[in-house]
Design a protein around this motif. Structure first.
Motif, short mmCIF file in Angstrom:
data_model
loop_
_atom_site.label_atom_id
_atom_site.label_comp_id
_atom_site.label_asym_id
_atom_site.label_seq_id
_atom_site.Cartn_x
_atom_site.Cartn_y
_atom_site.Cartn_z
N ALA A 132 17.21 30.06 24.74
CA ALA A 132 16.50 28.95 24.10
C ALA A 132 15.03 29.31 23.94
O ALA A 132 14.51 30.20 24.63
CB ALA A 132 16.64 27.68 24.93
N LYS A 137 14.22 24.48 27.42
CA LYS A 137 15.56 24.61 28.01
C LYS A 137 16.23 23.27 28.28
O LYS A 137 17.41 23.10 27.97
CB LYS A 137 15.50 25.44 29.30
CG LYS A 137 16.82 25.48 30.04
CD LYS A 137 16.98 26.71 30.90
CE LYS A 137 17.30 27.92 30.06
NZ LYS A 137 17.67 29.07 30.89
N ALA A 140 17.10 21.63 25.02
CA ALA A 140 18.18 22.40 24.39
C ALA A 140 19.51 22.12 25.06
O ALA A 140 20.53 21.91 24.39
CB ALA A 140 17.85 23.89 24.45
N TYR A 267 19.42 26.75 18.31
CA TYR A 267 18.04 26.58 18.80
C TYR A 267 17.01 26.82 17.70
O TYR A 267 15.86 26.38 17.82
CB TYR A 267 17.77 27.56 19.94
CG TYR A 267 18.71 27.44 21.12
CD1 TYR A 267 19.19 26.21 21.55
CD2 TYR A 267 19.12 28.57 21.82
CE1 TYR A 267 20.05 26.11 22.63
CE2 TYR A 267 19.98 28.49 22.91
CZ TYR A 267 20.44 27.25 23.30
OH TYR A 267 21.29 27.16 24.38
#
Length: 285
Positions: A132, A137, A140, A267
């Motif tokens: 990511a 993170k 995501a 992403y």
């Protein structure tokens, strides 16, 4: 739902509003009560709602959630609304919009990929990697789960995953069975996953019978041949495809005999188009 610490959402706010909104202050409108509405202009699978709500609440606003993470909304549908003083509304505007746009971009992209996959294979899965964008993170992870995807590997301590970069440090880096057995002895509670970069490596890995083999950047034909061989020689070994799996390339792989796809593409999806409207309380505008 993924737990996102208040300190993190506060930090996202602080990046934008550390000095307050100079325009609102200069106009002298900060104390006027009003409302803010966030809507998804094109519609799709949404994420970032919980984080956005947390940010708005931190500003002392009264927030109403109109959609949930993982919900597929219609074009123009409202996601969040909040009321309070204009100063707080303007401070929350761009920071929350940014979170929603990026999160909904990820969840929307992945949701669309899963729709294509499951139209052909209802038991298919897409897992997203740990690659990511730095600092995203938790957002995501929430977006992937909201869309119905899997987290492939949240960190390098989570699973055993043997790469060529590991094998190069071994005296006999082609001894696949010895390597897999060594990993099983050292980490008996973990599934053993290995990555193959070529069809020859995949065939050698199949003979070692790990739990799962990742085929990296294989063509559809190459993947099909490995899948056929796996069914005959290692039926308990699962297969996954990784490397270059995107919404554009996925249809090419739907007939290769593999149902698990690993990707980082969501992403980097185009952010969703989130519209924001701020209006004075009781306004008809």
């Amino acid at each position: 739902m993924i737990f996102i610490p208040q300190a993190l959402t506060d930090a996202w706010l602080q990046e934008d509003i550390y000095g307050g909104d100079v325009t609102t202050r200069a106009l002298g409108i900060g104390d006027i009560p009003g409302r803010i509405i966030f809507c998804h202009r094109k519609g799709g699978c949404v994420s970032g709602i919980v984080a956005g709500r947390q940010m708005l609440c931190a500003l002392g606003l009264s927030v109403t959630t109109l959609a949930c993470d993982g919900e597929r909304v219609a074009p123009g549908q409202a996601l969040l609304t909040a009321s309070g003083c204009a100063a707080a509304l303007h401070q929350g505007w761009k920071a929350v919009q940014n979170v929603l746009e990026w999160s909904c971009g990820v969840s929307g992209y992945l949701s669309d990929m899963l729709a294509v996959l499951r139209q052909r294979h209802p038991d298919g899965h897409i897992a997203c990697t740990r690659k990511a964008i730095p600092g995203t993170k938790l957002l995501a992870t929430q977006a992937v789960i909201a869309a119905g995807g899997l987290i492939h590997r949240a960190g390098c301590a989570e699973t055993v995953l043997l790469f060529a970069n590991h094998r190069r440090f071994l005296a006999n880096n082609q001894a696949w069975r010895d390597i897999v057995d060594r990993l099983r002895r050292a980490a008996p509670e973990k599934k053993i996953v290995v990555e193959a970069d070529t069809p020859d490596e995949a065939m050698a890995a199949l003979a070692a019978a790990p739990d799962l083999i990742q085929l990296d950047k294989f063509t559809p034909d190459q993947a099909l041949q490995v899948a056929k061989q796996a069914a005959m020689t290692a039926p308990d070994c699962s297969l996954a495809l990784t490397g270059g799996i995107t919404s554009a390339s996925l249809p090419e792989y739907l007939d290769c005999g593999i149902r698990l796809f690993v990707t980082s593409a969501p992403y980097y999806a185009t952010p969703a188009d989130i519209g924001v409207r701020l209006i004075p309380e009781n306004s008809t505008q």
